[in-house]
Design an enzyme around this catalytic site. Structure first.
Site, PDB file in Angstrom:
ATOM      1  N   ASN A   1      54.768  34.031  37.535  1.00 44.14           N
ATOM      2  CA  ASN A   1      53.928  34.393  36.403  1.00 44.14           C
ATOM      3  C   ASN A   1      54.679  35.396  35.530  1.00 44.14           C
ATOM      4  O   ASN A   1      55.289  36.344  36.039  1.00 44.14           O
ATOM      5  CB  ASN A   1      52.616  34.999  36.894  1.00 44.14           C
ATOM      6  CG  ASN A   1      51.763  33.987  37.643  1.00 44.14           C
ATOM      7  OD1 ASN A   1      51.779  32.799  37.324  1.00 44.14           O
ATOM      8  ND2 ASN A   1      51.036  34.445  38.651  1.00 44.14           N
TER       9      ASN A   1
ATOM     10  N   HIS B   1      58.431  38.264  41.139  1.00 36.92           N
ATOM     11  CA  HIS B   1      58.084  37.711  42.453  1.00 36.92           C
ATOM     12  C   HIS B   1      57.835  36.223  42.317  1.00 36.92           C
ATOM     13  O   HIS B   1      57.303  35.754  41.319  1.00 36.92           O
ATOM     14  CB  HIS B   1      56.856  38.409  43.041  1.00 36.92           C
ATOM     15  CG  HIS B   1      55.709  38.570  42.101  1.00 36.92           C
ATOM     16  ND1 HIS B   1      55.690  39.511  41.096  1.00 36.92           N
ATOM     17  CD2 HIS B   1      54.550  37.896  41.988  1.00 36.92           C
ATOM     18  CE1 HIS B   1      54.574  39.418  40.421  1.00 36.92           C
ATOM     19  NE2 HIS B   1      53.858  38.441  40.929  1.00 36.92           N
TER      20      HIS B   1
ATOM     21  N   GLY C   1      49.608  35.478  33.609  1.00 35.02           N
ATOM     22  CA  GLY C   1      48.863  35.947  34.777  1.00 35.02           C
ATOM     23  C   GLY C   1      49.607  36.975  35.603  1.00 35.02           C
ATOM     24  O   GLY C   1      49.216  37.284  36.727  1.00 35.02           O
TER      25      GLY C   1
ATOM     26  N   ASP D   1      50.624  37.356  50.648  1.00 40.11           N
ATOM     27  CA  ASP D   1      49.820  37.880  49.549  1.00 40.11           C
ATOM     28  C   ASP D   1      48.518  38.453  50.118  1.00 40.11           C
ATOM     29  O   ASP D   1      47.897  37.873  51.010  1.00 40.11           O
ATOM     30  CB  ASP D   1      49.513  36.758  48.540  1.00 40.11           C
ATOM     31  CG  ASP D   1      49.036  37.307  47.208  1.00 40.11           C
ATOM     32  OD1 ASP D   1      49.779  37.181  46.215  1.00 40.11           O
ATOM     33  OD2 ASP D   1      47.915  37.883  47.160  1.00 40.11           O
ATOM     34  N   ILE D   2      48.082  39.590  49.571  1.00 42.83           N
ATOM     35  CA  ILE D   2      46.882  40.265  50.068  1.00 42.83           C
ATOM     36  C   ILE D   2      45.607  39.478  49.714  1.00 42.83           C
ATOM     37  O   ILE D   2      44.574  39.643  50.362  1.00 42.83           O
ATOM     38  CB  ILE D   2      46.823  41.712  49.504  1.00 42.83           C
ATOM     39  CG1 ILE D   2      46.036  42.626  50.407  1.00 42.83           C
ATOM     40  CG2 ILE D   2      46.300  41.728  48.069  1.00 42.83           C
ATOM     41  CD1 ILE D   2      46.185  44.107  50.069  1.00 42.83           C
TER      42      ILE D   2
HETATM   43  P1  5GP Z   1      51.003  38.172  39.824  1.00 44.93           P
HETATM   44  O1  5GP Z   1      49.571  38.084  39.381  1.00 44.93           O
HETATM   45  O2  5GP Z   1      51.662  39.411  39.240  1.00 44.93           O
HETATM   46  O3  5GP Z   1      51.807  36.937  39.626  1.00 44.93           O
HETATM   47  O4  5GP Z   1      50.960  38.347  41.407  1.00 44.93           O
HETATM   48  C1  5GP Z   1      50.727  39.546  42.038  1.00 44.93           C
HETATM   49  C2  5GP Z   1      50.244  39.210  43.428  1.00 44.93           C
HETATM   50  O5  5GP Z   1      50.323  40.372  44.213  1.00 44.93           O
HETATM   51  C3  5GP Z   1      48.775  38.741  43.469  1.00 44.93           C
HETATM   52  O6  5GP Z   1      48.707  37.429  44.002  1.00 44.93           O
HETATM   53  C4  5GP Z   1      48.108  39.779  44.358  1.00 44.93           C
HETATM   54  O7  5GP Z   1      47.130  39.230  45.219  1.00 44.93           O
HETATM   55  C5  5GP Z   1      49.273  40.367  45.131  1.00 44.93           C
HETATM   56  N1  5GP Z   1      49.080  41.749  45.535  1.00 44.93           N
HETATM   57  C6  5GP Z   1      48.586  42.754  44.778  1.00 44.93           C
HETATM   58  N2  5GP Z   1      48.575  43.907  45.472  1.00 44.93           N
HETATM   59  C7  5GP Z   1      49.102  43.612  46.709  1.00 44.93           C
HETATM   60  C8  5GP Z   1      49.367  44.403  47.858  1.00 44.93           C
HETATM   61  O8  5GP Z   1      49.136  45.611  47.916  1.00 44.93           O
HETATM   62  N3  5GP Z   1      49.874  43.755  48.939  1.00 44.93           N
HETATM   63  C9  5GP Z   1      50.158  42.415  48.926  1.00 44.93           C
HETATM   64  N4  5GP Z   1      50.659  41.883  50.046  1.00 44.93           N
HETATM   65  N5  5GP Z   1      49.940  41.648  47.838  1.00 44.93           N
HETATM   66  C10 5GP Z   1      49.417  42.236  46.743  1.00 44.93           C
END
Ligand code: 5GP
Length: 114
Positions: free
Chosen positions: A87, A100, A93, A30-31
């Protein structure tokens, strides 16, 4: 239809630190990590979210969960434990509309989540 962010990572159009890949799933760091280990595991075929998954996705979803456990093991998380998070929707969230599994570990997790 335009590609999701995670489809672009799967296609190597956006760089990511990949930790595991097979024919159906990809795992990458995760970034914005929320734990010492924070990896996202995605199906290569974009299912928007668990709420929109269909019966035809059953085999892929089972594979995704089994591979989440395998990736956690590969990352050395099995002995102390870890958390898997999916999520779904705004209150859940979800920010990226491509299913994912978050694999979080390396510290104790609080419950209930904030
Ligand atoms: P969500 O909030 O949809 O459950 O999770 C999305 C996740 O994607 C977040 O934890 C966010 O930090 C991660 N994320 C968003 N953009 C990028 C990206 O460009 N690269 C990576 N590796 N992770 C990302």
């Amino acid at each position: 239809m335009s590609k999701t962010l995670f489809e672009k990572i799967v296609a190597r159009e956006i760089p990511a630190q990949i930790v595991f890949e097979d024919d159906r799933v990809l795992a990458f760091r995760d970034i914005n990590p929320q734990a010492p280990v924070h990896v996202l595991l995605v199906p290569k075929r974009a299912v928007p979210r668990i709420a929109t998954a269909q019966a035809e996705d059953q085999e892929l979803l089972g594979h995704l969960l089994l591979q989440a456990a395998a990736v956690a093991r590969q990352l050395g998380l099995e002995a102390r434990g870890y958390r898997l998070v999916i999520n779904n929707g705004a209150d859940g969230g979800e920010t990226v509309p491509h299913l994912h599994v978050h694999i979080l570990g390396g510290r104790p997790m609080a419950w209930p989540p904030g």
